[in-house]
Design an enzyme around this catalytic site. Structure first.
Site, PDB file in Angstrom:
ATOM      1  N   HIS A 138      35.177  53.167   3.724  1.00 52.11           N
ATOM      2  CA  HIS A 138      36.028  53.511   2.578  1.00 52.11           C
ATOM      3  C   HIS A 138      37.523  53.351   2.858  1.00 52.11           C
ATOM      4  CE1 HIS A 138      32.291  55.242   1.352  1.00 52.11           C
ATOM      5  NE2 HIS A 138      32.783  55.735   0.235  1.00 52.11           N
ATOM      6  N   ASP A 141      24.913  49.569   3.739  1.00 50.56           N
ATOM      7  CA  ASP A 141      25.843  50.689   3.857  1.00 50.56           C
ATOM      8  C   ASP A 141      25.181  51.940   3.302  1.00 50.56           C
ATOM      9  OD1 ASP A 141      28.368  51.919   4.461  1.00 50.56           O
ATOM     10  OD2 ASP A 141      28.710  52.035   2.317  1.00 50.56           O
ATOM     11  N   SER A 142      25.743  53.078   3.658  1.00 54.96           N
ATOM     12  CA  SER A 142      25.231  54.338   3.124  1.00 54.96           C
ATOM     13  C   SER A 142      25.491  54.441   1.612  1.00 54.96           C
ATOM     14  CB  SER A 142      25.893  55.508   3.851  1.00 54.96           C
ATOM     15  OG  SER A 142      27.296  55.400   3.734  1.00 54.96           O
ATOM     16  N   GLU A 147      36.160  57.586  -3.352  1.00 56.10           N
ATOM     17  CA  GLU A 147      35.148  57.418  -4.409  1.00 56.10           C
ATOM     18  C   GLU A 147      35.677  57.883  -5.766  1.00 56.10           C
ATOM     19  OE1 GLU A 147      31.146  58.353  -3.373  1.00 56.10           O
ATOM     20  OE2 GLU A 147      31.246  56.934  -1.699  1.00 56.10           O
ATOM     21  N   CYS A 174      28.308  50.035   7.538  1.00 54.10           N
ATOM     22  CA  CYS A 174      28.568  51.469   7.719  1.00 54.10           C
ATOM     23  C   CYS A 174      28.885  51.766   9.187  1.00 54.10           C
ATOM     24  CB  CYS A 174      27.329  52.241   7.285  1.00 54.10           C
ATOM     25  SG  CYS A 174      27.504  54.016   7.402  1.00 54.10           S
ATOM     26  N   CYS A 202      35.702  53.586   9.020  1.00 51.56           N
ATOM     27  CA  CYS A 202      34.833  54.025   7.925  1.00 51.56           C
ATOM     28  C   CYS A 202      35.022  53.029   6.794  1.00 51.56           C
ATOM     29  CB  CYS A 202      35.228  55.435   7.487  1.00 51.56           C
ATOM     30  SG  CYS A 202      34.365  55.988   6.008  1.00 51.56           S
TER      31      CYS A 202
HETATM   32  N1  DGL Z   1      29.809  54.332   5.077  1.00 52.28           N
HETATM   33  C1  DGL Z   1      30.219  55.464   5.864  1.00 52.28           C
HETATM   34  C2  DGL Z   1      30.904  54.967   7.145  1.00 52.28           C
HETATM   35  O1  DGL Z   1      31.445  53.875   7.207  1.00 52.28           O
HETATM   36  C3  DGL Z   1      31.103  56.422   5.108  1.00 52.28           C
HETATM   37  C4  DGL Z   1      30.384  57.217   4.058  1.00 52.28           C
HETATM   38  C5  DGL Z   1      29.302  58.113   4.610  1.00 52.28           C
HETATM   39  O2  DGL Z   1      29.627  59.168   5.197  1.00 52.28           O
HETATM   40  O3  DGL Z   1      28.154  57.759   4.462  1.00 52.28           O
HETATM   41  O4  DGL Z   1      30.914  55.669   8.125  1.00 52.28           O
END
Ligand code: DGL
Length: 247
Positions: A182, A7-8, A150, A70, A180
């Site tokens: 989150h 993930d990012s 976050e 992600c 997403c």
């Molecule tokens: N993990 C990213 C997603 O699911 C969200 C956070 C980001 O913008 O990196 O798209």
């Protein structure tokens, strides 16, 4: 099976939670690119470059499968990752669509896709929904939810006013794709904004359903060995993992 989850940042832990709940893997290696998050405001080339660098990281481990938790990476870099990977790479977009399709019997159902700016502008969810016969689709970039989550603001006035800002012109959809990593953490708030009338599709649950259809999980693992890595401040990521995953 040993799985790598990419993930990012910390958000992919919501997918790890589902994997753990279903006891699918013996070992999970998690990599969050915390030094360069968010990906959702970056352009295609940057997202692909970062994703291929993450792939290099996973080559240090004997991984059987990589899950890109992600959505932004799944929308842009899956093909490139697959072309260079030594194992299967699966993303969250297709599982999300299939979960929506299985749950929604009516092709005229109104589907609202939420995601980062990059995910929404890729059109990945929309075009795959269209390919599966769903045309009543709206997408809304809701990037402000990322820092809100976050900050741990899963309820309260900041979240309420941000939801109002994004959703005020939307009618109640039949289904909402939480596109997403989150967003599952604020699923209750989103559901209640839409008066609990929309079905919420969560990437973690969708990917478990997808995996169970494609791989043979005869064995379930009571214990999963976990390794967490981050490109910056791994201790902060481990602390969030401890909290979110109740480790
Ligand atoms: N993990 C990213 C997603 O699911 C969200 C956070 C980001 O913008 O990196 O798209």
């Amino acid at each position: 099976m040993k799985v790598g989850v990419f993930d990012s940042g910390i958000g992919g832990l919501t997918v790890v939670k589902s994997l753990l709940e279903h006891k699918l893997f013996e070992e999970i290696v998690y990599f969050g690119d915390t030094a360069r998050v968010p990906y959702g405001v970056k352009d295609r080339n940057t997202i692909i470059r970062y994703s291929l660098e993450a792939l290099e990281f996973f080559k240090n481990f004997d991984i059987d499968l990589i899950i890109t938790a992600c959505n932004t990476v799944s929308a842009y870099a899956l093909e490139e990752m697959r072309a260079q990977a030594h194992c299967d790479v699966i993303g969250v977009v297709e599982p999300g669509i299939l979960a929506a399709k299985n749950a929604l019997k009516n092709p005229n159902a109104k589907v609202l896709v939420l995601g980062t700016r990059a995910t929404v502008s890729s059109g990945a969810y929309e075009s795959l929904l269209n390919a599966h016969g769903f045309y009543n689709v709206e997408s809304q970039a809701t990037g402000l939810f990322v820092p809100i989550v976050e900050e741990g603001l899963f309820t309260g006035e900041v979240l309420e006013s941000t939801m109002h800002h994004y959703f005020k012109n939307h009618q109640i959809p039949d289904a909402i794709i939480l596109g997403c990593t989150h967003f599952p953490l604020i699923a209750d708030a989103i559901g209640s904004y839409f008066q609990h009338q929309s079905l919420l599709i969560h990437s973690g649950e969708a990917i478990v359903e997808y995996l169970e259809h494609r791989y043979d999980f005869t064995e379930r693992f009571e214990e999963t060995a976990m390794k967490f890595f981050a490109s910056e401040n791994p201790d902060a990521l481990k602390a969030v993992a401890k909290q979110w995953l109740a480790l």
